[in-house]
Scaffold this motif. Sequence first.
Motif, short mmCIF file in Angstrom:
data_model
loop_
_atom_site.label_atom_id
_atom_site.label_comp_id
_atom_site.label_asym_id
_atom_site.label_seq_id
_atom_site.Cartn_x
_atom_site.Cartn_y
_atom_site.Cartn_z
N TRP A 344 0.70 -1.17 -0.16
CA TRP A 344 -0.09 0.03 0.21
C TRP A 344 0.94 1.26 -0.03
O TRP A 344 2.05 1.21 0.39
N SER A 345 0.35 2.25 -0.43
CA SER A 345 1.01 3.69 -0.46
C SER A 345 0.86 4.01 1.00
O SER A 345 0.03 3.50 1.74
N ARG A 346 1.70 5.02 1.64
CA ARG A 346 1.72 5.55 2.84
C ARG A 346 0.33 6.14 3.17
O ARG A 346 -0.24 5.91 4.42
N SER A 347 -0.28 6.95 2.27
CA SER A 347 -1.67 7.38 2.65
C SER A 347 -2.63 6.37 2.90
O SER A 347 -3.42 6.45 3.65
N LYS A 348 -2.48 5.29 1.78
CA LYS A 348 -3.70 4.45 2.11
C LYS A 348 -3.44 3.72 3.43
O LYS A 348 -4.35 3.42 4.20
N SER A 349 -2.16 3.35 3.56
CA SER A 349 -2.13 2.40 4.98
C SER A 349 -2.34 3.41 6.18
O SER A 349 -2.94 2.61 7.06
N SER A 350 -2.29 4.56 6.07
CA SER A 350 -2.17 5.34 7.35
C SER A 350 -3.69 5.45 7.63
O SER A 350 -4.30 5.26 8.52
N VAL A 351 -4.56 5.86 6.36
CA VAL A 351 -5.94 5.83 6.70
C VAL A 351 -6.54 4.41 7.18
O VAL A 351 -7.47 4.38 7.97
N TYR A 352 -6.28 3.33 6.50
CA TYR A 352 -6.87 1.97 6.75
C TYR A 352 -6.50 1.85 8.17
O TYR A 352 -7.34 1.38 8.91
N VAL A 353 -5.07 1.65 8.51
CA VAL A 353 -4.73 1.03 9.70
C VAL A 353 -5.35 2.17 10.64
O VAL A 353 -5.63 1.47 11.77
N SER A 354 -5.27 3.30 10.68
CA SER A 354 -6.00 4.30 11.64
C SER A 354 -7.43 3.87 11.91
O SER A 354 -7.86 4.04 12.88
N ALA A 355 -8.26 3.76 10.91
CA ALA A 355 -9.65 3.53 10.89
C ALA A 355 -9.88 2.21 11.59
O ALA A 355 -10.84 2.23 12.87
N VAL A 356 -9.34 1.05 11.26
CA VAL A 356 -9.48 -0.18 11.90
C VAL A 356 -8.93 -0.12 13.53
O VAL A 356 -9.76 -0.54 14.35
N CYS A 357 -8.00 0.63 13.63
CA CYS A 357 -7.31 0.81 15.09
C CYS A 357 -8.38 1.53 15.92
O CYS A 357 -8.75 1.25 17.10
N PHE A 358 -9.04 2.59 15.33
CA PHE A 358 -10.24 3.40 15.93
C PHE A 358 -11.36 2.29 16.45
O PHE A 358 -11.85 2.51 17.42
N LEU A 359 -11.83 1.62 15.32
CA LEU A 359 -13.01 0.63 15.61
C LEU A 359 -12.49 -0.27 16.78
O LEU A 359 -13.13 -0.55 17.77
N VAL A 360 -11.21 -0.74 16.65
CA VAL A 360 -10.80 -1.79 17.67
C VAL A 360 -10.84 -1.18 19.18
O VAL A 360 -10.95 -1.73 20.04
N GLY A 361 -10.53 0.06 18.91
CA GLY A 361 -10.47 0.82 20.55
C GLY A 361 -11.78 1.21 20.93
O GLY A 361 -11.73 1.67 22.26
N ILE A 362 -13.01 1.28 20.13
CA ILE A 362 -14.13 1.77 20.92
C ILE A 362 -14.40 0.91 22.16
O ILE A 362 -14.90 1.57 23.01
N PRO A 363 -14.40 -0.47 22.14
CA PRO A 363 -14.93 -1.26 23.51
C PRO A 363 -13.94 -0.52 24.62
O PRO A 363 -14.61 -0.46 25.66
N SER A 364 -12.72 -0.37 24.37
CA SER A 364 -11.81 0.15 25.34
C SER A 364 -12.61 1.48 25.94
O SER A 364 -12.64 1.88 27.20
N ALA A 365 -12.71 2.38 24.89
CA ALA A 365 -13.56 3.83 25.44
C ALA A 365 -14.40 3.75 25.99
O ALA A 365 -14.86 4.62 26.86
N LEU A 366 -15.43 2.64 25.67
CA LEU A 366 -16.66 2.65 26.32
C LEU A 366 -16.74 1.73 27.58
O LEU A 366 -17.80 1.64 28.26
N SER A 367 -15.56 1.38 28.08
CA SER A 367 -15.51 0.39 29.43
C SER A 367 -15.04 1.12 30.56
O SER A 367 -15.12 0.28 31.50
N VAL A 368 -14.71 2.27 30.47
CA VAL A 368 -14.38 2.98 31.50
C VAL A 368 -15.74 3.90 32.30
O VAL A 368 -15.87 4.94 31.78
N GLY A 369 -16.56 2.96 32.67
CA GLY A 369 -17.77 3.64 33.26
C GLY A 369 -18.84 3.68 32.21
O GLY A 369 -19.89 4.09 32.63
#
Length: 452
Positions: A344-369
């Motif tokens: 992948w190009s750097r921009s494509k990789s940055s967008v895709y990886v960031s987006a997936v990482c955001f989704l994976v982090g949602i349960p963490s964000a919602l689990s602090v109370g």
Amino acid sequence: MKKQQDASDPKNGTEERFSKTGFILAAIGSSVGLGNMWKFPYITGKHGGAAFFLLFIVCLIIVGLPVLLAEMVIGRGGRGNASTSFYNLTGKKVWAAFGLFAVLTAFMIMSYYAVVAGWTLHYTVQSLTGLLFEPGADYKSKFLDFAGSYTPLFWQAVVTVVCGSVLAKGVSGGIEKFNKILIPGFLIILIVLMFRALTLPGASEGVAFFLKPDFSKLDAESALIALGHAFFSLSLGMGCMLTYGSYVDKRQSLGSATLAIGFGDLVYALIAGLVIFPTVFSFGLEPGEGVGLAFMALPAAFSKMYLGSVFGGLFFALLAIAALTSAVSILEVPVAFAMERWGWSRSKSSVYVSAVCFLVGIPSALSVGGVLGGFTPGGKSIFDWVDFVTAYIAMPFGGLVVTLFTGYAWKKAGEEAGLSGFWYKAWMIALRFVAPVLILLIFLYSVGLLKV
Ligand code: PFF
């Protein structure tokens, strides 16, 4: 004048590169993070002040710096991502598999680190607009109400977009520029706050708590804590310094870079302590570590201070910078991996990886109370589980892989590091014997299998 090319570097001229100072600043940006701001000062105060500080310096020297150098050397020698660098140097797939584990660790750390970085941004804005401070407010419940709402998702998204955009701009145009602006700004804010803190009435009590040497408080536990923190603070064990190392020019001395990064990390930690304790003690509050210190105790102190919303805003901006410059370095590990693995190009990789990482982090964000706050398998929330598994199990494992690889498997590490004679021997002793044994001890202690 055109820069001289290094013929021994097969990819020279075709790859992204840091400048010399850019690399040091980016590495300091990675190492100076929330660990320096909300953990180091507290553990120092609790475990004997200046005595613990000295112990920390010893741990940094015997374990932290040798492993830091090893990671950077693997990256520069292997000229690949955190997985392929190992393979490029030995041709053995098993090492690439260990490296892949580090990439996954970084991805998981980023998923929740972005949540915390988001909190710091929210608090910066709240503080500067004066909304954070109300007479007689209970800052603990204020924080819990915020963390339990959906607002953190918004800030987590902001962090993700910022980090993704920086990475999309590349190594010198993105990561390096970002750190070149923020790290000096960070130092200026830190010094302003240090003067404010040290001139508060009763500041000396805080300084005494932080630095008064008390050797009677040093024991096996403090040694393990100092070691674990030296490791975390230098961003080791998850391919971060390795990935940054792969962008370093062959002519840069990695030995001097190691010393500069270690020194930078120490100085920032020291000044952070001189901001935090005088402030906390001057207002008669209880110091603590982590979330409690930053989001509960300190707002209470700033609320009582003249121009508190400005100083509070500066303090949270400081935390935000610390978190963002570290977050960028963490996210770069999977971004670099995806670019190489899938072409992948750097921009494509940055967008895709960031987006997936955001989704994976949602349960963490919602689990602090939040809505997932009640879901606590094994007594820990999702957020705490991700933190525990990555910081206490995956990072020591990654560190162990680096020491064994450089100490035993790859024979040309000394050449790449530019070390020979005494320094090479000392480095090898650290990597072959001292660091693996100590990392193993930290690991056993952290997971509760070793009681001291
Ligand atoms: N070194 C950072 C701190 O002290 O907060 C945390 C960190 C950043 C750990 C980057 C690991 C990493 F790759």
